[in-house]
Motif scaffolding. Sequence first.
Motif, mmCIF file in Angstrom:
data_model
loop_
_atom_site.group_PDB
_atom_site.id
_atom_site.type_symbol
_atom_site.label_atom_id
_atom_site.label_comp_id
_atom_site.label_asym_id
_atom_site.label_seq_id
_atom_site.Cartn_x
_atom_site.Cartn_y
_atom_site.Cartn_z
ATOM 1 N N TYR A 96 0.831 -1.220 0.000
ATOM 2 C CA TYR A 96 0.000 0.000 0.000
ATOM 3 C C TYR A 96 0.856 1.257 0.000
ATOM 4 C CZ TYR A 96 -0.149 1.207 5.089
ATOM 5 O OH TYR A 96 0.152 1.600 6.364
ATOM 6 N N MET A 97 2.041 1.179 0.617
ATOM 7 C CA MET A 97 2.971 2.324 0.550
ATOM 8 C C MET A 97 3.368 2.572 -0.913
ATOM 9 S SD MET A 97 4.383 3.750 3.340
ATOM 10 C CE MET A 97 3.410 3.791 4.809
ATOM 11 N N LEU A 98 3.713 1.463 -1.595
ATOM 12 C CA LEU A 98 4.120 1.576 -2.996
ATOM 13 C C LEU A 98 2.951 2.091 -3.840
ATOM 14 C CD1 LEU A 98 6.490 -0.584 -4.868
ATOM 15 C CD2 LEU A 98 4.216 -0.617 -5.823
ATOM 16 N N GLY A 99 1.762 1.574 -3.558
ATOM 17 C CA GLY A 99 0.574 1.999 -4.302
ATOM 18 C C GLY A 99 0.310 3.481 -4.132
ATOM 19 N N GLN A 100 0.521 3.970 -2.897
ATOM 20 C CA GLN A 100 0.236 5.385 -2.640
ATOM 21 C C GLN A 100 1.349 6.301 -3.134
ATOM 22 O OE1 GLN A 100 -0.544 5.326 1.600
ATOM 23 N NE2 GLN A 100 -2.742 5.203 1.260
ATOM 24 N N ASN A 101 2.520 5.707 -3.394
ATOM 25 C CA ASN A 101 3.635 6.548 -3.831
ATOM 26 C C ASN A 101 4.010 6.321 -5.289
ATOM 27 O OD1 ASN A 101 4.607 8.225 -1.516
ATOM 28 N ND2 ASN A 101 4.579 6.231 -0.539
ATOM 29 N N GLY A 102 3.043 5.903 -6.065
ATOM 30 C CA GLY A 102 3.236 5.902 -7.506
ATOM 31 C C GLY A 102 3.897 4.690 -8.137
ATOM 32 N N GLY A 103 4.271 3.673 -7.373
ATOM 33 C CA GLY A 103 4.753 2.443 -8.010
ATOM 34 C C GLY A 103 6.260 2.295 -8.113
ATOM 35 N N GLY A 104 6.734 1.969 -9.343
ATOM 36 C CA GLY A 104 8.110 1.516 -9.583
ATOM 37 C C GLY A 104 9.223 2.369 -8.999
ATOM 38 N N ALA A 105 9.064 3.688 -9.034
ATOM 39 C CA ALA A 105 10.139 4.546 -8.533
ATOM 40 C C ALA A 105 10.330 4.317 -7.032
ATOM 41 C CB ALA A 105 9.821 6.009 -8.810
ATOM 42 N N PHE A 106 9.224 4.124 -6.345
ATOM 43 C CA PHE A 106 9.281 3.864 -4.901
ATOM 44 C C PHE A 106 10.083 2.593 -4.640
ATOM 45 C CE2 PHE A 106 7.665 1.956 -0.970
ATOM 46 C CZ PHE A 106 7.638 3.036 -0.089
ATOM 47 N N GLY A 151 -0.304 -4.429 -14.053
ATOM 48 C CA GLY A 151 0.153 -4.427 -12.660
ATOM 49 C C GLY A 151 1.662 -4.497 -12.587
ATOM 50 N N LEU A 152 2.250 -5.311 -13.467
ATOM 51 C CA LEU A 152 3.715 -5.436 -13.453
ATOM 52 C C LEU A 152 4.370 -4.125 -13.871
ATOM 53 C CD1 LEU A 152 4.254 -9.019 -14.897
ATOM 54 C CD2 LEU A 152 4.339 -8.253 -12.520
ATOM 55 N N ASN A 153 3.751 -3.461 -14.850
ATOM 56 C CA ASN A 153 4.268 -2.149 -15.254
ATOM 57 C C ASN A 153 4.247 -1.175 -14.101
ATOM 58 O OD1 ASN A 153 4.935 -2.615 -17.831
ATOM 59 N ND2 ASN A 153 2.976 -1.940 -18.696
ATOM 60 N N PHE A 154 3.150 -1.201 -13.367
ATOM 61 C CA PHE A 154 2.999 -0.290 -12.230
ATOM 62 C C PHE A 154 4.107 -0.545 -11.202
ATOM 63 C CE2 PHE A 154 1.203 0.640 -8.000
ATOM 64 C CZ PHE A 154 0.904 1.985 -8.169
ATOM 65 N N LEU A 155 4.384 -1.831 -10.995
ATOM 66 C CA LEU A 155 5.349 -2.206 -9.968
ATOM 67 C C LEU A 155 6.791 -1.950 -10.401
ATOM 68 C CD1 LEU A 155 5.862 -3.656 -7.246
ATOM 69 C CD2 LEU A 155 5.646 -5.829 -8.441
ATOM 70 N N PHE A 156 7.076 -2.250 -11.658
ATOM 71 C CA PHE A 156 8.491 -2.241 -12.066
ATOM 72 C C PHE A 156 8.905 -1.058 -12.930
ATOM 73 C CE2 PHE A 156 7.924 -6.870 -11.186
ATOM 74 C CZ PHE A 156 8.835 -6.914 -10.133
ATOM 75 N N PRO A 216 9.671 2.534 -13.339
ATOM 76 C CA PRO A 216 9.760 3.722 -12.486
ATOM 77 C C PRO A 216 9.293 4.981 -13.197
ATOM 78 C CG PRO A 216 11.958 2.896 -13.072
ATOM 79 C CD PRO A 216 10.971 2.017 -13.761
ATOM 80 N N ASP A 217 8.487 5.752 -12.511
ATOM 81 C CA ASP A 217 8.086 7.046 -13.027
ATOM 82 C C ASP A 217 8.468 8.051 -11.943
ATOM 83 O OD1 ASP A 217 6.881 9.348 -13.750
ATOM 84 O OD2 ASP A 217 4.847 8.532 -13.975
ATOM 85 N N PHE A 218 9.675 8.628 -12.104
ATOM 86 C CA PHE A 218 10.196 9.460 -11.018
ATOM 87 C C PHE A 218 9.388 10.737 -10.822
ATOM 88 C CE2 PHE A 218 13.732 6.573 -11.537
ATOM 89 C CZ PHE A 218 13.999 6.278 -10.209
ATOM 90 N N GLY A 219 8.582 11.075 -11.814
ATOM 91 C CA GLY A 219 7.709 12.238 -11.660
ATOM 92 C C GLY A 219 6.727 12.058 -10.506
ATOM 93 N N LYS A 220 6.479 10.804 -10.158
ATOM 94 C CA LYS A 220 5.464 10.578 -9.122
ATOM 95 C C LYS A 220 6.046 10.567 -7.716
ATOM 96 C CE LYS A 220 2.072 7.973 -11.751
ATOM 97 N NZ LYS A 220 1.887 6.595 -12.218
ATOM 98 N N ILE A 221 7.369 10.709 -7.637
ATOM 99 C CA ILE A 221 7.995 10.623 -6.312
ATOM 100 C C ILE A 221 8.067 11.998 -5.656
ATOM 101 C CG2 ILE A 221 10.320 10.413 -5.293
ATOM 102 C CD1 ILE A 221 8.877 7.860 -5.208
ATOM 103 N N THR A 222 7.625 12.056 -4.412
ATOM 104 C CA THR A 222 7.682 13.309 -3.662
ATOM 105 C C THR A 222 8.693 13.140 -2.524
ATOM 106 O OG1 THR A 222 6.015 12.463 -2.168
ATOM 107 C CG2 THR A 222 5.222 13.740 -4.035
ATOM 108 N N GLY A 223 9.024 14.239 -1.850
ATOM 109 C CA GLY A 223 9.918 14.165 -0.690
ATOM 110 C C GLY A 223 9.358 13.207 0.350
ATOM 111 N N LYS A 224 8.058 13.299 0.530
ATOM 112 C CA LYS A 224 7.418 12.425 1.522
ATOM 113 C C LYS A 224 7.569 10.961 1.110
ATOM 114 C CE LYS A 224 2.673 11.364 2.766
ATOM 115 N NZ LYS A 224 2.282 10.671 1.539
ATOM 116 N N GLY A 225 7.511 10.709 -0.195
ATOM 117 C CA GLY A 225 7.659 9.343 -0.693
ATOM 118 C C GLY A 225 9.043 8.783 -0.371
#
Length: 448
Positions: free
Chosen positions: A33-43, A200-205, A207-216
């Motif tokens: 759920y952490m990964l889901g809330q933080n955008g996936g692969g980049a996390f 789902g695999l795309n989401f997981l693996f 990375p879309d660094f645009g979705k990463i925040t400081g909090k992430g």
Amino acid sequence: MTDNSRGFTSSIGAILAAAGGAVGLGNIWRFPYMLGQNGGGAFLLIYVFFVIMIGIPLMMTEFVIGRRSQSNVVGAYRTMGGKHKGWMALGVLGIVAALLIYAFYSVVAGWTLNYVVLSCSGQLNGLAPDAVSQTFSDFSQGSYLPLIYQFAFLALTGLVITMGVQKGIEKVSKVLMPILFILLLVMCVRSLTLSGASQGLNFLFKPDFGKITGKGVLEALGQSFFSLSLGMGAMITYGTYIRKEDKLLKTSTWIAVCDSLVAILAGIVIFPAVFAFGMDPAGGPELVYIVLPNVFNSMPFGNIFSIVFFVLLGIAALTSTISLLEILVAFAVEELHWKRGAASVVASLMVFAIGAFCALSFGPLKEFTIFGKTVFDLFDMLTASYIMPIGALLMVIFLGWFYPKAGVRDELSNGGTLKARFFGIYYFLLRYVAPIALIIILIYGIIG
Ligand code: PFF
């Protein structure tokens, strides 16, 4: 001394027991759920980076402290701190952290038992999505069932701990950890063969660094701490049971690999299924309890997979609650000279007394908040975001700046088998990288 009669009997026993402590709800419930809330692969990438750069060195540090002192978390700092008794406060912080984590962790572990029962009795079968959500809220908001299941989980854990380090912890871990891997692989095959799995695999693996925040980034670090059980003495306690001839770099690396692998496999189970059935990957803490039962209901033989999944989750939780209780019991046995069985009963009852507030945080005590948080959320946040990083920071200062370097080298190198270059890298990470990273993260956490 080759045989450590109070501890684990083999390298594999040590690795499986400590990996059992690390692999838990954190991997299968919290990570997705952490990964889901933080955008996936980049996390995922950032998480793995933290595991390698900070997680493994910190785990080695805890093992060095535990094995060198041959003592529970409070005794370890007393023995190694010499005349500077103040370091013992760090051990006490570890005991407090274990109590608080166990108090809220046992609630979610109890939910898992309830879901095993619900799946086995077919009560989740064929429910419409609304009814699945309703089942979860009715149960988690109830005033006695969450307590009963929490108590049952505490009792089960207490039983294993009473049986001792070798006959309880090591034996149970050696049986349960391979079962956990097999069940997880079964679930992966099922999930990967669903049509639409690739999204789902795309989401997981991917990375879309645009979705990463400081909090992430902070959450990725916090997750790596929580997942590897670092910063509060769990691995110090297990370190005392590792044989002198076992190599701590190898042991720590194996544990980190197992832990990350289980988290990734859990992602492979969950996200293809979530996407294949059009659910929301950012579903939050309820992801596995609400989203997955819906997924199971929409697949052939879903009921069987539901049983497999929740048994698997229960096993993962049990090997972790064992490590939490062992921190408290080792302390009571060595420092207070209690009998193991009595220590286990008293510690479990204390945890239940505190944990009951967490179990009721979703229902009767929902409105009872401290700093705007329910007791459950408060304990989760206090431990993962503050006590574990602060404990880890003080611990690396202790071993990197206070304890003699020769002692660290001696404990890590098992009579010279760790290459000088590896020691140099480890010591650099211990003295500079880990403390600086931890200070930055703590400052961010406090002002953010
Ligand atoms: N590492 C466990 C998990 O990922 O579920 C949680 C945990 C267990 C944290 C034991 C701390 C601990 F002492």
